[in-house]
Design a protein around this motif. Sequence first.
Motif, mmCIF file in Angstrom:
data_model
loop_
_atom_site.group_PDB
_atom_site.id
_atom_site.type_symbol
_atom_site.label_atom_id
_atom_site.label_comp_id
_atom_site.label_asym_id
_atom_site.label_seq_id
_atom_site.Cartn_x
_atom_site.Cartn_y
_atom_site.Cartn_z
ATOM 1 N N GLU A 68 0.834 -1.207 0.000
ATOM 2 C CA GLU A 68 0.000 0.000 0.000
ATOM 3 C C GLU A 68 0.866 1.254 0.000
ATOM 4 O O GLU A 68 1.783 1.407 0.813
ATOM 5 C CB GLU A 68 -0.958 0.027 1.204
ATOM 6 C CG GLU A 68 -1.802 1.286 1.178
ATOM 7 C CD GLU A 68 -3.073 1.216 2.001
ATOM 8 O OE1 GLU A 68 -3.545 0.112 2.315
ATOM 9 O OE2 GLU A 68 -3.611 2.296 2.304
ATOM 10 N N GLY A 69 0.573 2.162 -0.924
ATOM 11 C CA GLY A 69 1.374 3.378 -1.104
ATOM 12 C C GLY A 69 2.197 3.293 -2.402
ATOM 13 O O GLY A 69 2.602 4.305 -2.952
ATOM 14 N N GLN A 70 2.416 2.073 -2.880
ATOM 15 C CA GLN A 70 3.246 1.888 -4.076
ATOM 16 C C GLN A 70 2.403 1.546 -5.316
ATOM 17 O O GLN A 70 2.950 1.124 -6.337
ATOM 18 C CB GLN A 70 4.292 0.796 -3.820
ATOM 19 C CG GLN A 70 5.254 1.161 -2.708
ATOM 20 C CD GLN A 70 6.362 0.146 -2.459
ATOM 21 O OE1 GLN A 70 6.795 -0.016 -1.336
ATOM 22 N NE2 GLN A 70 6.847 -0.530 -3.487
ATOM 23 N N GLU A 71 1.097 1.736 -5.232
ATOM 24 C CA GLU A 71 0.223 1.332 -6.340
ATOM 25 C C GLU A 71 0.529 2.087 -7.636
ATOM 26 O O GLU A 71 0.505 1.511 -8.724
ATOM 27 C CB GLU A 71 -1.259 1.539 -5.987
ATOM 28 C CG GLU A 71 -1.771 0.695 -4.840
ATOM 29 C CD GLU A 71 -1.588 1.342 -3.475
ATOM 30 O OE1 GLU A 71 -0.870 2.365 -3.383
ATOM 31 O OE2 GLU A 71 -2.157 0.842 -2.496
ATOM 32 N N ALA A 72 0.819 3.384 -7.527
ATOM 33 C CA ALA A 72 1.057 4.174 -8.751
ATOM 34 C C ALA A 72 2.339 3.712 -9.436
ATOM 35 O O ALA A 72 2.390 3.591 -10.669
ATOM 36 C CB ALA A 72 1.154 5.659 -8.407
ATOM 37 N N ALA A 73 3.375 3.441 -8.638
ATOM 38 C CA ALA A 73 4.661 3.004 -9.204
ATOM 39 C C ALA A 73 4.480 1.682 -9.944
ATOM 40 O O ALA A 73 4.995 1.486 -11.051
ATOM 41 C CB ALA A 73 5.696 2.870 -8.086
ATOM 42 N N GLN A 74 3.697 0.788 -9.346
ATOM 43 C CA GLN A 74 3.563 -0.546 -9.952
ATOM 44 C C GLN A 74 2.580 -0.552 -11.127
ATOM 45 O O GLN A 74 2.885 -1.073 -12.201
ATOM 46 C CB GLN A 74 3.119 -1.545 -8.882
ATOM 47 C CG GLN A 74 4.176 -1.686 -7.787
ATOM 48 C CD GLN A 74 4.145 -2.996 -7.051
ATOM 49 O OE1 GLN A 74 3.416 -3.919 -7.405
ATOM 50 N NE2 GLN A 74 4.950 -3.096 -6.022
ATOM 51 N N VAL A 75 1.418 0.063 -10.924
ATOM 52 C CA VAL A 75 0.408 0.031 -11.995
ATOM 53 C C VAL A 75 0.849 0.909 -13.172
ATOM 54 O O VAL A 75 0.742 0.505 -14.340
ATOM 55 C CB VAL A 75 -0.974 0.477 -11.439
ATOM 56 C CG1 VAL A 75 -1.981 0.691 -12.558
ATOM 57 C CG2 VAL A 75 -1.481 -0.542 -10.424
#
Length: 360
Positions: A68-75
């Motif tokens: 959680e918190g890293q969704e933008a980096a991964q998606v």
Amino acid sequence: MSSDYESDWVQYISAEGQLTTDGRKAWEQLSDQLKIQFYRWMTFVRLFDRKMIVLQRQGRMGTYAPLEGQEAAQVGSALALTDQDWVFPTYREHGVALTIGFPLTHVLLYWAGRVEGCKPVSNLRYLPPAVPIATQIPHAVGAAWAAKLKKEQTVAVAYFGDGATSEGDFHEGCNFAGVFQLPVILFCQNNGYAISVPFSRQSAAKTVAERALAYRFPGIRVDGNDVLAVYMVTSQAVKRAREGQGPTLIEAVTYRKGPHTTADDPSRYRPREEVKHWSRQFDPLTRYQLLLKNFQLLTDSEEEAWELECKRRIEQAIKEMESLTSPPPTHLFAHVFSDLPPALHKQRLQVKQKEGKEHD
Ligand SMILES: Cc1ncc(C[n+]2csc(CCOP(=O)(O)OP(=O)(O)O)c2C)c(N)n1
């Protein structure tokens, strides 16, 4: 955490959900469909992640690495790839896995400690997660070298954390990629810590991106909680790689809100104020929802409906995973040694006797 942490980066969506000047240009280039995909996948990944923590606490799942918190980096990075590209993940890239089409049940099986979850899925160029830090980087560089020799348009992407950039494998990978100008993207999610060790104790460098300079390829620092910026920066790196212009190091500056794994207690090493700062101001999903709503691309009722649909899909996959027959306990001894060393052989016999089984 150093004061350089949140500066000199590519940012297209401000923390308040407004487009920057460059962001406006990028926004105009993208279809509404893709803009909605960013939101949908980030929501799906977040709800999946939260559910995994609940399952772990209920004893229905093994130790889990939250994101959680890293969704933008991964998606954002995953949506810039195509199915011809190779992905070399760590243990935390379930967001990437799901976005590129990895079946949800398969991800669940991996975290439940089931061997089925470790098997690659056919037709998906997604490698099993690398737990030994940075070891997947030379593998990705090797795949990129193979693609170059075969004159394929394939790009290889290695995902890793900031801690990995202080390992030899990272530097050897960069060196090789730079010398041979390979179609590889080295994608670092810099969350400021390698478990409890802050970046300032891992390296004298101020940023991860600047490390690329010595290997003579671009190192780009991007706001890793800004899905639009991550997508654009990764797309440019993919384009460079496909056009034969060589590697790119991307440093996505982000913050993992929760613990390193469910076995960790980050309150012992992260100041509470720092966590609050990142959770409130920089949340990747809240920021992007604000933006979509400003552009009338998302309504409250659509948001509610999509969340319900995500939860339905997640519950269904959990049911499926939990209905599969568990392997016998002796399975613990399979798949590592073809001939068991004497100590393990003895343990296996003991397990077998305890189970009261002659054969398994
Ligand atoms: C070669 C190796 N050394 C040590 C470890 C133990 N370990 C597991 S995770 C971790 C920290 C990794 O930090 P980072 O690369 O920043 O990734 P993050 O988990 O923060 O995304 C360490 C040291 C390991 N798995 N492999």
